[in-house]
Design a protein around this motif. Structure first.
Motif, mmCIF file in Angstrom:
data_model
loop_
_atom_site.group_PDB
_atom_site.id
_atom_site.type_symbol
_atom_site.label_atom_id
_atom_site.label_comp_id
_atom_site.label_asym_id
_atom_site.label_seq_id
_atom_site.Cartn_x
_atom_site.Cartn_y
_atom_site.Cartn_z
ATOM 1 N N GLU A 11 -0.999 -5.160 -52.079
ATOM 2 C CA GLU A 11 -1.832 -3.957 -51.946
ATOM 3 C C GLU A 11 -3.245 -4.144 -52.487
ATOM 4 O O GLU A 11 -4.192 -3.570 -51.956
ATOM 5 N N GLU A 41 -2.071 -11.860 -46.084
ATOM 6 C CA GLU A 41 -0.762 -11.195 -46.205
ATOM 7 C C GLU A 41 -0.921 -9.683 -46.080
ATOM 8 O O GLU A 41 -0.132 -9.016 -45.415
ATOM 9 N N LEU A 42 -1.942 -9.137 -46.728
ATOM 10 C CA LEU A 42 -2.197 -7.696 -46.646
ATOM 11 C C LEU A 42 -2.490 -7.287 -45.202
ATOM 12 O O LEU A 42 -2.006 -6.256 -44.732
ATOM 13 N N GLU A 43 -3.270 -8.092 -44.508
ATOM 14 C CA GLU A 43 -3.595 -7.797 -43.116
ATOM 15 C C GLU A 43 -2.376 -7.901 -42.200
ATOM 16 O O GLU A 43 -2.367 -7.326 -41.120
ATOM 17 N N ASP A 44 -1.366 -8.633 -42.652
ATOM 18 C CA ASP A 44 -0.099 -8.708 -41.911
ATOM 19 C C ASP A 44 0.870 -7.610 -42.367
ATOM 20 O O ASP A 44 2.075 -7.694 -42.114
ATOM 21 N N ASP A 45 0.325 -6.608 -43.057
ATOM 22 C CA ASP A 45 1.076 -5.437 -43.531
ATOM 23 C C ASP A 45 2.142 -5.769 -44.568
ATOM 24 O O ASP A 45 3.160 -5.078 -44.670
ATOM 25 N N ASN A 46 1.911 -6.787 -45.349
ATOM 26 C CA ASN A 46 2.817 -7.107 -46.448
ATOM 27 C C ASN A 46 2.435 -6.225 -47.636
ATOM 28 O O ASN A 46 1.368 -6.377 -48.229
ATOM 29 N N THR A 47 3.313 -5.291 -47.997
ATOM 30 C CA THR A 47 3.008 -4.300 -49.030
ATOM 31 C C THR A 47 3.004 -4.890 -50.436
ATOM 32 O O THR A 47 2.563 -4.224 -51.377
#
Length: 182
Positions: free
Chosen positions: A139, A130-136
């Motif tokens: 973090e 999720e983080l790698e998909d830019d889901n803030t």
């Protein structure tokens, strides 16, 4: 000269007239029972030892399967992954996926401690995606993955070392731990 009749051998169990006394018949019955029970007892002992040997062999086979199908492949992955200079979260998705695939396809072979940490490891892997998909909202996913990965690694190395000792195999886990601690 008078003809003498040869003396008959006397059996203490026989009274005059060929009748047995009660004690003699009881001792003969006891001898027959003991004679018949010795082979049965030997068969029972043999059966018990056979079951014990089979149970020991099954336990050994399960330990060997766990070691060869999960721990050895995991150790191989650790050996080809750079031990320092890179955090687990910095590995490529493909490399991280190999660890996850191996462990998740062999969850039935995990020890109790590694099975306990597996859900955290899996969740951390998914959160990192999720983080790698830019889901803030994720973090801290990289730090959580690093912690979960290192914890899983330490536990699998400990369990692998224990299995190697039980199987009387060389302790590959200890060697890997030594390499990684340098």
């Amino acid at each position: 000269s008078r003809y003498q009749r040869p003396r008959l051998l006397r059996f203490p169990a026989l009274q005059r007239g060929g009748k047995m006394n009660l004690m003699a018949s009881a001792s003969i019955a006891l001898v027959k029972i003991v004679s018949a029970s010795i082979p049965l007892f030997a068969v029972a002992i043999s059966y018990f030892f056979g079951l014990n040997t089979q149970a020991h062999q099954r336990k050994y086979d399960v330990l060997r399967e766990r070691y060869q199908k999960l721990y050895v492949p995991y150790f191989n992955l650790l050996l080809i992954t750079p031990p320092e200079d890179i955090l687990p979260s910095e590995l490529s998705l493909s490399a991280r996926g190999k660890y996850l695939d191996l462990i998740s396809s062999h969850t039935h072979l995990l020890g109790s401690k590694s099975a306990e940490i597996f859900p955290k490891f899996f969740r951390a892997f998914m959160d990192l995606l999720e983080l790698e998909d830019d889901n803030t909202d994720f973090e801290d996913a990289d730090t959580e993955y690093d912690d979960a990965f290192i914890t899983m690694e330490d536990i699998l190395l400990q369990e692998g070392s224990k299995l190697a000792k039980q199987l009387k195999y060389p302790d590959l886990a200890k060697t890997i731990s030594t390499i990684r601690d340098k």
